[in-house]
Design a protein around this motif. Sequence first.
Motif, PDB file in Angstrom:
ATOM      1  N   VAL A  45       0.877  -1.172   0.000  1.00  0.00           N
ATOM      2  CA  VAL A  45       0.000   0.000   0.000  1.00  0.00           C
ATOM      3  C   VAL A  45       0.911   1.219   0.000  1.00  0.00           C
ATOM      4  N   ALA A  46       0.868   1.982  -1.090  1.00  0.00           N
ATOM      5  CA  ALA A  46       1.787   3.110  -1.251  1.00  0.00           C
ATOM      6  C   ALA A  46       1.109   4.426  -0.878  1.00  0.00           C
ATOM      7  N   GLY A  47       1.910   5.369  -0.386  1.00  0.00           N
ATOM      8  CA  GLY A  47       1.380   6.652   0.065  1.00  0.00           C
ATOM      9  C   GLY A  47       1.045   7.621  -1.033  1.00  0.00           C
ATOM     10  N   SER A  48       1.387   7.314  -2.278  1.00  0.00           N
ATOM     11  CA  SER A  48       1.022   8.142  -3.426  1.00  0.00           C
ATOM     12  C   SER A  48       1.201   7.324  -4.692  1.00  0.00           C
ATOM     13  N   ASP A  49       0.652   7.820  -5.801  1.00  0.00           N
ATOM     14  CA  ASP A  49       0.847   7.134  -7.078  1.00  0.00           C
ATOM     15  C   ASP A  49       2.310   7.156  -7.502  1.00  0.00           C
ATOM     16  N   ALA A  50       3.004   8.255  -7.205  1.00  0.00           N
ATOM     17  CA  ALA A  50       4.419   8.338  -7.563  1.00  0.00           C
ATOM     18  C   ALA A  50       5.227   7.283  -6.803  1.00  0.00           C
ATOM     19  N   ILE A  51       4.952   7.130  -5.506  1.00  0.00           N
ATOM     20  CA  ILE A  51       5.622   6.086  -4.725  1.00  0.00           C
ATOM     21  C   ILE A  51       5.318   4.711  -5.316  1.00  0.00           C
ATOM     22  N   VAL A  95       3.636  -8.294 -10.935  1.00  0.00           N
ATOM     23  CA  VAL A  95       2.523  -7.534 -10.348  1.00  0.00           C
ATOM     24  C   VAL A  95       1.296  -7.722 -11.237  1.00  0.00           C
ATOM     25  N   PRO A  96       0.198  -8.207 -10.690  1.00  0.00           N
ATOM     26  CA  PRO A  96      -0.065  -8.462  -9.276  1.00  0.00           C
ATOM     27  C   PRO A  96       0.201  -9.906  -8.834  1.00  0.00           C
ATOM     28  N   GLY A  97       0.789 -10.735  -9.713  1.00  0.00           N
ATOM     29  CA  GLY A  97       0.974 -12.140  -9.373  1.00  0.00           C
ATOM     30  C   GLY A  97       1.700 -12.364  -8.066  1.00  0.00           C
ATOM     31  N   ASP A  98       2.924 -11.834  -7.975  1.00  0.00           N
ATOM     32  CA  ASP A  98       3.692 -11.994  -6.741  1.00  0.00           C
ATOM     33  C   ASP A  98       3.340 -10.934  -5.694  1.00  0.00           C
ATOM     34  N   VAL A  99       3.209  -9.709  -6.152  1.00  0.00           N
ATOM     35  CA  VAL A  99       2.964  -8.584  -5.234  1.00  0.00           C
ATOM     36  C   VAL A  99       1.877  -7.686  -5.815  1.00  0.00           C
ATOM     37  N   ALA A 100       0.821  -7.458  -5.042  1.00  0.00           N
ATOM     38  CA  ALA A 100      -0.214  -6.495  -5.424  1.00  0.00           C
ATOM     39  C   ALA A 100       0.215  -5.102  -4.965  1.00  0.00           C
ATOM     40  N   VAL A 101      -0.064  -4.092  -5.781  1.00  0.00           N
ATOM     41  CA  VAL A 101       0.356  -2.727  -5.456  1.00  0.00           C
ATOM     42  C   VAL A 101      -0.835  -1.777  -5.599  1.00  0.00           C
ATOM     43  N   VAL A 102      -1.023  -0.931  -4.587  1.00  0.00           N
ATOM     44  CA  VAL A 102      -2.085   0.081  -4.620  1.00  0.00           C
ATOM     45  C   VAL A 102      -1.471   1.446  -4.340  1.00  0.00           C
ATOM     46  N   GLY A 103      -1.851   2.445  -5.135  1.00  0.00           N
ATOM     47  CA  GLY A 103      -1.367   3.805  -4.955  1.00  0.00           C
ATOM     48  C   GLY A 103      -2.370   4.680  -4.228  1.00  0.00           C
ATOM     49  N   PHE A 104      -2.114   5.988  -4.295  1.00  0.00           N
ATOM     50  CA  PHE A 104      -3.023   6.961  -3.667  1.00  0.00           C
ATOM     51  C   PHE A 104      -2.905   8.272  -4.438  1.00  0.00           C
ATOM     52  N   ASP A 105      -4.015   8.775  -4.922  1.00  0.00           N
ATOM     53  CA  ASP A 105      -4.173  10.071  -5.619  1.00  0.00           C
ATOM     54  C   ASP A 105      -5.070   9.921  -6.841  1.00  0.00           C
ATOM     55  N   THR A 129      -4.087   0.202  -9.543  1.00  0.00           N
ATOM     56  CA  THR A 129      -5.221   0.322  -8.626  1.00  0.00           C
ATOM     57  C   THR A 129      -4.823   1.391  -7.618  1.00  0.00           C
ATOM     58  N   THR A 130      -5.717   2.323  -7.332  1.00  0.00           N
ATOM     59  CA  THR A 130      -5.329   3.453  -6.491  1.00  0.00           C
ATOM     60  C   THR A 130      -6.530   4.035  -5.765  1.00  0.00           C
ATOM     61  N   VAL A 131      -6.249   4.889  -4.817  1.00  0.00           N
ATOM     62  CA  VAL A 131      -7.297   5.611  -4.096  1.00  0.00           C
ATOM     63  C   VAL A 131      -7.473   6.969  -4.754  1.00  0.00           C
ATOM     64  N   HIS A 132      -8.679   7.236  -5.187  1.00  0.00           N
ATOM     65  CA  HIS A 132      -8.969   8.518  -5.827  1.00  0.00           C
ATOM     66  C   HIS A 132      -9.259   9.571  -4.775  1.00  0.00           C
ATOM     67  N   GLN A 133      -8.522  10.667  -4.844  1.00  0.00           N
ATOM     68  CA  GLN A 133      -8.908  11.848  -4.084  1.00  0.00           C
ATOM     69  C   GLN A 133      -9.135  12.973  -5.105  1.00  0.00           C
ATOM     70  N   PRO A 134     -10.144  13.817  -4.898  1.00  0.00           N
ATOM     71  CA  PRO A 134     -10.486  14.848  -5.897  1.00  0.00           C
ATOM     72  C   PRO A 134      -9.517  16.019  -5.805  1.00  0.00           C
ATOM     73  N   VAL A 135      -8.341  15.881  -6.424  1.00  0.00           N
ATOM     74  CA  VAL A 135      -7.287  16.882  -6.268  1.00  0.00           C
ATOM     75  C   VAL A 135      -7.711  18.225  -6.869  1.00  0.00           C
ATOM     76  N   HIS A 136      -8.260  18.200  -8.078  1.00  0.00           N
ATOM     77  CA  HIS A 136      -8.742  19.430  -8.700  1.00  0.00           C
ATOM     78  C   HIS A 136      -9.850  20.040  -7.843  1.00  0.00           C
ATOM     79  N   GLY A 137     -10.739  19.184  -7.340  1.00  0.00           N
ATOM     80  CA  GLY A 137     -11.816  19.651  -6.474  1.00  0.00           C
ATOM     81  C   GLY A 137     -11.296  20.233  -5.177  1.00  0.00           C
TER      82      GLY A 137
END
Length: 334
Positions: free
Chosen positions: A249-255, A270-280, A293-301
């Motif tokens: 679980v990453a703290g941002s999409d860039a990470i 990925v995702p076979g051995d390791v699943a990865v999720v971003g944020f942004d 796969t990532t967490v959407h936050q409304p940055v423009h909003g």
Amino acid sequence: MGPKRQPTLDEVAARAGVSRSAASRVINNARHVSQAKREAVERAVAELGFVPNPAARALANQQVGAVVLALSHHDPALFTDPFFAQIILGVNAELEKTELELLLVLADTAQGQTRLQRILRSRRADGVMLMALHGDDPLAALADQHDIPVVFGGRPLHAEPRWYVDADNRGGSRLATEHVIGLGRRHVAVITGQMDTEAATARHRGYLDAMAVAGLDPARVEHSDFTEPGGAAAMTRLLAVHPEVDAVVAGSDAIAAGALRALKAHGRTVPGDVAVVGFDDLQTALHTDPQLTTVHQPVHGLGRELAKMLLSLIAGEQPHPLILPTRLVRRASA
């Protein structure tokens, strides 16, 4: 029969066909308003019998026609960072409804902070939006040092300002962690952003929340700096200490993009051995292989709401702090 109900500012704006902030500026005799808008609002005021708030009018009469977006950031890469680009676009989109000018100040250095203080002392701005504060950033005290509206984009780490706009960082990270646990992953790691920011610490707490509910070990933790190179380095360190990792679980999409690069370099699929999720959920998430796969936050909003809250304060109103919702966006990486 009771007293006649007073029309609201929203009703005046709707009747005039202008934004709420534009109506407020006309009513309070503020400068930098087009003649067409002024005439439309004046007609609406007369038709509805609207009575202005004297306190708001007194404040508006002192306006200079500009607001500041101050970023506690001086990295040249700022202007290529899609997160800050979307924030600035969102702020600008809301200010375009008004006649206010936008001043951008990079205030991470002593020189930048002095410049911002000089602007505020000389009353060359009607309000300030603060972003990207770290730790005990002196900018966090601006609201107490100057008689000027200040709105925070994201809460400071060690303060609870009166006015702020933020995303549900903790809830979003909890969703991301619950998602990979739901896929059957049991060795879930987290790569945080800089822990002297509220966003990073809140996202880490969301990871801990989900791991605690699932009864899983939350000890697989590495720290980064919200950048792709930082994410790659953190992922490499994780693999060296915890080769059993099967989700990140990453703290941002860039990470997360950096983590993907490191996993590929170490022969992990990925995702076979390791699943990865971003944020942004920025454009970065669509350009990785596999897509994030990532967490959407409304940055423009977030940028728009930041400007909207400041405009409300300038108009003499008392808005409430705002937490914007986050949601999981499923793609190929988890």
